[in-house]
Design an enzyme around this catalytic site. Sequence first.
Site, PDB file in Angstrom:
ATOM      1  CG  HIS A  81      -3.374  -0.483  -6.806  1.00  0.00           C
ATOM      2  ND1 HIS A  81      -3.770   0.180  -5.675  1.00  0.00           N
ATOM      3  CD2 HIS A  81      -3.338  -1.790  -6.460  1.00  0.00           C
ATOM      4  CE1 HIS A  81      -3.971  -0.681  -4.693  1.00  0.00           C
ATOM      5  NE2 HIS A  81      -3.705  -1.903  -5.150  1.00  0.00           N
ATOM      6  NE  ARG A  83      -4.308  -1.335   0.174  1.00  0.00           N
ATOM      7  CZ  ARG A  83      -4.482  -2.374  -0.656  1.00  0.00           C
ATOM      8  NH1 ARG A  83      -3.576  -2.668  -1.571  1.00  0.00           N
ATOM      9  NH2 ARG A  83      -5.586  -3.116  -0.596  1.00  0.00           N
ATOM     10  CD  GLU A 112      -2.994   3.536  -5.401  1.00  0.00           C
ATOM     11  OE1 GLU A 112      -3.925   2.836  -5.818  1.00  0.00           O
ATOM     12  OE2 GLU A 112      -2.055   3.125  -4.716  1.00  0.00           O
TER      13      GLU A 112
HETATM   14  N1  LIG Z   1      -0.670  -3.886  -5.137  1.00  0.00           N
HETATM   15  C1  LIG Z   1      -1.687  -4.722  -5.155  1.00  0.00           C
HETATM   16  O1  LIG Z   1      -2.467  -4.789  -6.087  1.00  0.00           O
HETATM   17  C2  LIG Z   1      -1.877  -5.660  -4.013  1.00  0.00           C
HETATM   18  C3  LIG Z   1      -2.416  -6.931  -4.274  1.00  0.00           C
HETATM   19  C4  LIG Z   1      -2.609  -7.782  -3.192  1.00  0.00           C
HETATM   20  C5  LIG Z   1      -2.265  -7.375  -1.905  1.00  0.00           C
HETATM   21  N2  LIG Z   1      -1.754  -6.136  -1.715  1.00  0.00           N
HETATM   22  C6  LIG Z   1      -1.360  -5.715  -0.356  1.00  0.00           C
HETATM   23  O2  LIG Z   1      -0.474  -6.705   0.168  1.00  0.00           O
HETATM   24  C7  LIG Z   1      -0.788  -6.933   1.532  1.00  0.00           C
HETATM   25  C8  LIG Z   1      -0.301  -8.303   1.941  1.00  0.00           C
HETATM   26  O3  LIG Z   1      -1.111  -9.317   1.374  1.00  0.00           O
HETATM   27  P1  LIG Z   1      -0.915 -10.844   1.803  1.00  0.00           P
HETATM   28  O4  LIG Z   1      -2.006 -11.622   1.156  1.00  0.00           O
HETATM   29  O5  LIG Z   1       0.485 -11.278   1.573  1.00  0.00           O
HETATM   30  O6  LIG Z   1      -1.202 -10.720   3.370  1.00  0.00           O
HETATM   31  P2  LIG Z   1      -0.598 -11.567   4.566  1.00  0.00           P
HETATM   32  O7  LIG Z   1      -1.428 -11.237   5.733  1.00  0.00           O
HETATM   33  O8  LIG Z   1      -0.447 -12.987   4.158  1.00  0.00           O
HETATM   34  O9  LIG Z   1       0.869 -10.962   4.753  1.00  0.00           O
HETATM   35  C9  LIG Z   1       1.146  -9.770   5.416  1.00  0.00           C
HETATM   36  C10 LIG Z   1       2.353  -9.994   6.290  1.00  0.00           C
HETATM   37  O10 LIG Z   1       2.764  -8.745   6.839  1.00  0.00           O
HETATM   38  C11 LIG Z   1       3.265  -9.025   8.124  1.00  0.00           C
HETATM   39  N3  LIG Z   1       3.339  -7.812   8.922  1.00  0.00           N
HETATM   40  C12 LIG Z   1       2.332  -7.160   9.543  1.00  0.00           C
HETATM   41  N4  LIG Z   1       2.812  -6.086  10.201  1.00  0.00           N
HETATM   42  C13 LIG Z   1       4.150  -6.072   9.974  1.00  0.00           C
HETATM   43  C14 LIG Z   1       5.206  -5.215  10.376  1.00  0.00           C
HETATM   44  N5  LIG Z   1       4.979  -4.162  11.172  1.00  0.00           N
HETATM   45  N6  LIG Z   1       6.450  -5.475   9.950  1.00  0.00           N
HETATM   46  C15 LIG Z   1       6.687  -6.557   9.154  1.00  0.00           C
HETATM   47  N7  LIG Z   1       5.735  -7.403   8.747  1.00  0.00           N
HETATM   48  C16 LIG Z   1       4.488  -7.162   9.154  1.00  0.00           C
HETATM   49  C17 LIG Z   1       2.302 -10.074   8.682  1.00  0.00           C
HETATM   50  O11 LIG Z   1       2.848 -10.770   9.797  1.00  0.00           O
HETATM   51  C18 LIG Z   1       2.100 -10.945   7.468  1.00  0.00           C
HETATM   52  O12 LIG Z   1       2.996 -12.039   7.422  1.00  0.00           O
HETATM   53  C19 LIG Z   1      -2.320  -6.717   1.590  1.00  0.00           C
HETATM   54  O13 LIG Z   1      -2.731  -6.364   2.887  1.00  0.00           O
HETATM   55  C20 LIG Z   1      -2.552  -5.610   0.594  1.00  0.00           C
HETATM   56  O14 LIG Z   1      -2.536  -4.359   1.240  1.00  0.00           O
HETATM   57  C21 LIG Z   1      -1.564  -5.271  -2.732  1.00  0.00           C
HETATM   58  O1  LIG Z   2      -5.405  -5.616  -1.669  1.00  0.00           O
HETATM   59  C1  LIG Z   2      -5.608  -5.984  -2.834  1.00  0.00           C
HETATM   60  O2  LIG Z   2      -6.181  -7.055  -3.104  1.00  0.00           O
HETATM   61  C2  LIG Z   2      -5.123  -5.151  -3.965  1.00  0.00           C
HETATM   62  O3  LIG Z   2      -4.589  -3.969  -3.674  1.00  0.00           O
HETATM   63  C3  LIG Z   2      -5.878  -5.223  -5.231  1.00  0.00           C
HETATM   64  O4  LIG Z   2      -5.735  -6.502  -5.712  1.00  0.00           O
END
Ligand SMILES: NC(=O)c1ccc[n+]([C@@H]2O[C@H](COP(=O)([O-])OP(=O)(O)OC[C@H]3O[C@@H](n4cnc5c(N)ncnc54)[C@H](O)[C@@H]3O)[C@@H](O)[C@H]2O)c1
Ligand SMILES: O=C(O)[C@H](O)CO
Length: 386
Positions: free
Chosen positions: A320, A273, A302
């Site tokens: 994004h 994010r 954004e």
């Molecule tokens: N750019 C995009 O289109 C896109 C797509 C999918 C997800 N995302 C973002 O990616 C994030 C992660 O997704 P995920 O499915 O891997 O989630 P997830 O919950 O599997 O992984 C997140 C990880 O972050 C860790 N974490 C939390 N706080 C932390 C800190 N202070 N320091 C270090 N690590 C920390 C957690 O322990 C966890 O392992 C989502 O929350 C979303 O915001 C963005």
């Molecule tokens: O959190 C998410 O899933 C993304 O930002 C969009 O896929």
Amino acid sequence: MAKPVSVEVWNPNGKYRVISTKPMPGTRWINLLIEQGCRVEICTEKKTILSVEDIIALIGNKCDGVIGQLTEDWGDTLFAALSRAGGKAFSNMAVGYNNVDVNAANKYGVAVGNTPGVLTETTAELAASLSLSAARRIVEADEFMRAGLYDGWLPHLFVGNLLKGQTVGVIGAGRIGSAYARMMVEGFKMNLIYFDLYQATRLEKFVTAYGEFLKSNGEQPVYWKRASSMDEVLREADVISLHPVLDKTTYHLINKERLATMKKEAILVNCSRGPVVDEVALVEHLKQNPMFRVGLDVFEDEPFMKPGLAEMKNAIVVPHIASASKWTREGMATLAALNVLGKIKGYPIWGDPNQVAPFLNENAPPPAACPSIVNAKALGLPVSKL
Ligand SMILES: NC(=O)c1ccc[n+]([C@@H]2O[C@H](COP(=O)([O-])OP(=O)(O)OC[C@H]3O[C@@H](n4cnc5c(N)ncnc54)[C@H](O)[C@@H]3O)[C@@H](O)[C@H]2O)c1
Ligand SMILES: O=C(O)[C@H](O)CO
């Protein structure tokens, strides 16, 4: 009086009224809702980001559930409106839900769904693409070519970084961070250093096994290290990719001081994010360190970029799109719809939100469960025994 918002209606006589604030990819999600007696209303307004007032108008007087988007502000006002309309279900079409005030949803007894698992590899692939594009200066080279500036091979032309043997740093080694780490380790034979609040045991085992495989083939093995602080990752890694959730512990995780601890020629990738990075500090750092490169999929304000970012040759910026593969986006729509449908139908919550494959199988009906409800515990919702 709020202005009426244009919608496309499917199955007008359906018993349950479900709204999607955007048209979503594929048709399976619509069919699944219709088959279970829902009237589906899809907002067709041209503007990209709907306001709270637009969504209140969409919800109206009777609404059983809403599928919403990460660009929308789901706070007390919207959950109150949904609750007044009789709704008990909301799902983001995203895994991240920092746009949702879960406490407010709890207050009104509304279940909040998200879409984990289906976007893990797609998002990790984009992070890997940005890493590689930054290392090999692909966007700069493409622009150079199109500008007609190429007049022959030169020893110094667009020299970048070799990834093999370098160290990849992952901050947030959850689903996506771990998938990205495996791609970089296996694909480019990089060593791994990661920081997470929890140990990524499976990832560690994978790197160990791959290192042993390389060694047995007479190649340089790869290694992993779990850092005891984020700063250790920043100091040691050559490529750093950010994959934590956005919350108050990760806001501006990368700031001026931390950028200064990174190697001068490091690469920073952000597919988590925007506010995880202090973007003003980043622009300044890019100006001062021309060999430092970034690949950004997300931005602090954004859809806007902070002043100066667009002019930086050492930045690659994309809008994004990390989860934007056809399979993933259709799957996200399906999971979001099934979260809402499951709550309306009173189904229990799926036991493991990381194992969502049974919901995505187009040749079989989905399990009678909600794939992923983030406030299931707070609402005391039962877990599926399937
Ligand atoms: N750019 C995009 O289109 C896109 C797509 C999918 C997800 N995302 C973002 O990616 C994030 C992660 O997704 P995920 O499915 O891997 O989630 P997830 O919950 O599997 O992984 C997140 C990880 O972050 C860790 N974490 C939390 N706080 C932390 C800190 N202070 N320091 C270090 N690590 C920390 C957690 O322990 C966890 O392992 C989502 O929350 C979303 O915001 C963005
Ligand atoms: O959190 C998410 O899933 C993304 O930002 C969009 O896929």
